[in-house]
Design an enzyme around this catalytic site. Structure first.
Site, mmCIF file in Angstrom:
data_model
loop_
_atom_site.group_PDB
_atom_site.id
_atom_site.type_symbol
_atom_site.label_atom_id
_atom_site.label_comp_id
_atom_site.label_asym_id
_atom_site.label_seq_id
_atom_site.Cartn_x
_atom_site.Cartn_y
_atom_site.Cartn_z
ATOM 1 C CD GLU A 51 -5.212 0.383 6.391
ATOM 2 O OE1 GLU A 51 -5.407 1.268 5.520
ATOM 3 O OE2 GLU A 51 -4.083 0.098 6.816
ATOM 4 C CD GLN B 163 -2.565 1.060 2.769
ATOM 5 O OE1 GLN B 163 -2.146 0.368 3.696
ATOM 6 N NE2 GLN B 163 -3.691 1.728 2.839
HETATM 7 C C1 LIG Z 1 2.961 -0.873 11.591
HETATM 8 C C2 LIG Z 1 2.646 0.173 10.555
HETATM 9 C C3 LIG Z 1 2.459 -0.210 9.239
HETATM 10 C C4 LIG Z 1 2.173 0.762 8.274
HETATM 11 N N1 LIG Z 1 2.009 0.338 6.979
HETATM 12 C C5 LIG Z 1 1.746 1.263 6.028
HETATM 13 C C6 LIG Z 1 1.619 0.864 4.656
HETATM 14 O O1 LIG Z 1 1.734 -0.314 4.316
HETATM 15 N N2 LIG Z 1 1.390 1.819 3.731
HETATM 16 C C7 LIG Z 1 1.252 3.130 4.050
HETATM 17 O O2 LIG Z 1 0.990 3.936 3.161
HETATM 18 N N3 LIG Z 1 1.381 3.548 5.330
HETATM 19 C C8 LIG Z 1 1.640 2.646 6.323
HETATM 20 N N4 LIG Z 1 1.787 3.050 7.628
HETATM 21 C C9 LIG Z 1 1.802 4.484 7.919
HETATM 22 C C10 LIG Z 1 0.571 4.982 8.637
HETATM 23 O O3 LIG Z 1 -0.529 5.034 7.787
HETATM 24 C C11 LIG Z 1 0.924 6.375 9.207
HETATM 25 O O4 LIG Z 1 1.935 6.175 10.160
HETATM 26 C C12 LIG Z 1 -0.258 7.047 9.837
HETATM 27 O O5 LIG Z 1 -1.197 7.425 8.887
HETATM 28 C C13 LIG Z 1 0.172 8.302 10.654
HETATM 29 O O6 LIG Z 1 0.951 9.151 9.884
HETATM 30 P P1 LIG Z 1 2.381 9.661 10.402
HETATM 31 O O7 LIG Z 1 3.168 8.473 10.864
HETATM 32 O O8 LIG Z 1 2.966 10.525 9.343
HETATM 33 O O9 LIG Z 1 2.069 10.526 11.708
HETATM 34 P P2 LIG Z 1 1.576 12.043 11.765
HETATM 35 O O10 LIG Z 1 0.461 12.247 10.804
HETATM 36 O O11 LIG Z 1 2.763 12.930 11.634
HETATM 37 O O12 LIG Z 1 0.997 12.125 13.233
HETATM 38 C C14 LIG Z 1 1.840 12.266 14.385
HETATM 39 C C15 LIG Z 1 0.940 12.399 15.607
HETATM 40 O O13 LIG Z 1 0.139 13.598 15.495
HETATM 41 C C16 LIG Z 1 -1.252 13.283 15.604
HETATM 42 N N5 LIG Z 1 -2.023 14.123 14.674
HETATM 43 C C17 LIG Z 1 -1.718 14.406 13.379
HETATM 44 N N6 LIG Z 1 -2.669 15.182 12.830
HETATM 45 C C18 LIG Z 1 -3.600 15.395 13.807
HETATM 46 C C19 LIG Z 1 -4.828 16.099 13.868
HETATM 47 N N7 LIG Z 1 -5.295 16.762 12.793
HETATM 48 N N8 LIG Z 1 -5.544 16.096 15.035
HETATM 49 C C20 LIG Z 1 -5.074 15.411 16.125
HETATM 50 N N9 LIG Z 1 -3.905 14.717 16.131
HETATM 51 C C21 LIG Z 1 -3.182 14.694 14.987
HETATM 52 C C22 LIG Z 1 -1.352 11.822 15.190
HETATM 53 O O14 LIG Z 1 -2.512 11.218 15.745
HETATM 54 C C23 LIG Z 1 -0.061 11.248 15.756
HETATM 55 O O15 LIG Z 1 -0.221 10.969 17.119
HETATM 56 C C24 LIG Z 1 2.075 2.125 8.627
HETATM 57 C C25 LIG Z 1 2.274 2.506 9.961
HETATM 58 C C26 LIG Z 1 2.554 1.557 10.911
HETATM 59 C C27 LIG Z 1 2.765 2.002 12.331
#
Ligand SMILES: Cc1cc2nc3c(=O)[nH]c(=O)nc-3n(C[C@H](O)[C@H](O)[C@H](O)COP(=O)(O)OP(=O)(O)OC[C@H]3O[C@@H](n4cnc5c(N)ncnc54)[C@H](O)[C@@H]3O)c2cc1C
Length: 416
Positions: free
Chosen positions: A246, A128
């Site tokens: 998902e 993905q």
């Molecule tokens: C085990 C695992 C597998 C994954 N596999 C995939 C995959 O196969 N493909 C893929 O595309 N992605 C994958 N991901 C990524 C996942 O989708 C993202 O980590 C997730 O969407 C969060 O984005 P970020 O890590 O950039 O965190 P950020 O968006 O930077 O968020 C950081 C923190 O800020 C908080 N936050 C951010 N915006 C807001 C808001 N507007 N209001 C309140 N709080 C907020 C979040 O809740 C979080 O606590 C995976 C993640 C994990 C942990």
């Protein structure tokens, strides 16, 4: 909620039961039945093939694309019977659960005929490609570009956290195809081949030595023009369908995994005497209640699907499902570690095998960091409030889309 299953599902239940009896190893249902890790591994390897021949993989998909065309109710009965027998179903999360159903919903006839049978047979493995270094929760900010060049899209950019990127044959990837459109309207959802010179996959090693997810770099990577799912610049809607699958996965049957895991935790507490601690007992009772809440909510959602009725409560259940189970699971795995006490602090998995055999729905362990199944599940539970949309983002969605609360303030663009 009607707790009685329609009588017409009973012959189907009997058919599945019989099939399982005929195809599971001899003695499977006997008290104390065990396989050595080697036997289990050998059996696991051929089991997917047996499931495929039985037609049980994605059995609710229409027959013309290789499924069995089961009704929702039959799909639930199928899962129930497999769970009752402790028989694993194939767990190809990306193909079976995410992109397959999205192709069914949004694909052209050609796309369905090409991709769906290959997902079923396991010929194509998927990953993905949504998240980017600067686009996680704010997914619509993706920067990876796709530009049409003759019969092909040319892709440039970077994805991150791409689970199974190193094994995938195809990626379902969000790309910006109209940089001038408002950010939600200039995205397309492409089905792009991974095994090509323009795609570089770099696994990200985690603290336990495993490297499930990767960075993926695209440099003039190619994707056939017709592999756009749901139309050019319509990718945001299509992506939301995938995210719905998902987040909503197994709302009706997902509780079983937690039920089984709780049994294992209770057995561990009985074995080491932790069960005599009144606070541990209280937490076990709390966990049990939560599993029952998930079971009953699942039945409620199922009733509304079967009766084709929409009720607001069921919509709310759908939106809260992921945050409910992921936050539950973190707490219950903390309980598991407290039950294990000091024993939970040392790695008790078997270092001689690459992957020890997890229980039903439990996470496999890793030879480089031989955690037991419970320890491994504890670690992975930390990620469950992140992937597929964080618990905070789910709360925003419930607040804004369901409760009608004011939209959260957005950061204003910096003024010159
Ligand atoms: C085990 C695992 C597998 C994954 N596999 C995939 C995959 O196969 N493909 C893929 O595309 N992605 C994958 N991901 C990524 C996942 O989708 C993202 O980590 C997730 O969407 C969060 O984005 P970020 O890590 O950039 O965190 P950020 O968006 O930077 O968020 C950081 C923190 O800020 C908080 N936050 C951010 N915006 C807001 C808001 N507007 N209001 C309140 N709080 C907020 C979040 O809740 C979080 O606590 C995976 C993640 C994990 C942990």
């Amino acid at each position: 909620m009607d707790l009685n299953y329609p009588p017409e599902t009973e012959p189907f239940r009997a058919e599945v039961r019989q099939w399982l009896e005929d195809h599971l190893p001899k003695g499977w249902f006997d008290e104390g039945f065990e396989m050595t890790p080697e036997e289990r591994r050998a059996w696991n390897e051929q089991w997917t093939e047996v499931l495929f021949e039985g037609g049980w993989i994605c059995a609710t998909w229409p027959k013309e694309y290789g499924g069995k065309g089961l009704s929702t109710m039959e799909g639930v009965v199928l899962n129930e019977e497999f769970a009752r027998a402790g028989a694993p179903m194939r767990a190809d999360f990306f193909g079976d659960t995410l992109v397959g159903p999205t192709i069914l919903q949004w694909g052209t006839e050609e796309q369905k005929k090409f991709f769906l049978p290959k997902i079923l047979s396991g010929e194509i493995a998927w990953c993905q490609g949504f998240s980017e270094p600067d686009a996680g929760s704010d997914l619509a900010s993706i920067k990876t570009r796709a530009v049409l060049d003759g019969d092909e899209w040319v892709i440039n950019g970077q994805k991150i956290w791409t689970t199974q990127g190193f094994v995938a044959d195809y990626i379902f990837i969000l790309c910006r195809t109209d940089p001038d459109a408002p950010k939600h309207k200039g995205i397309s959802y492409l089905l792009a081949p991974m095994k090509q010179p323009g795609v570089e996959v770099r696994p990200i090693e985690q603290v336990d030595g495993s490297a499930e997810f990767c960075e993926v770099f695209f440099t003039d990577a190619r994707c056939p023009k017709d592999n756009v799912l749901g139309g050019v610049n319509n990718g945001w809607k299509v992506a939301n369908a995938t995210l719905g699958f998902e987040r909503g996965t197994s709302a009706t049957t997902g509780y079983r995994r937690f039920e089984k895991e709780l049994d294992i935790i209770v057995d561990a507490a009985k074995a080491n005497g932790a069960i005599d601690d009144p606070l541990i007992r209280q937490r076990i009772a709390w966990a049990y209640s939560n599993v029952q809440i998930m079971r009953i909510n699942g039945l409620r959602s199922l009733t509304s699907v079967v009766q084709n009725k929409k009720d607001a409560g069921v919509t709310a259940l759908g939106l809260t499902n992921k945050m409910f189970w992921s936050e539950y699971h973190q707490k219950v795995m903390e309980l598991a570690m407290d039950v294990l006490g000091m024993d939970g602090q040392v790695l008790t998995g078997d270092p001689t095998i690459e992957e020890s055999v997890p229980g039903y729905g439990m996470r496999a362990t890793n030879a480089k960091y031989p955690a037991s199944s419970l320890q491994s599940s504890f670690f992975f539970s930390r990620s469950e409030t992140i992937w597929g949309g964080t618990a905070q983002i789910q709360r925003n969605i419930v607040g804004e889309r369901f409760l009608g609360l004011p939209k959260e303030p957005r950061a204003e663009a910096a003024k010159p």
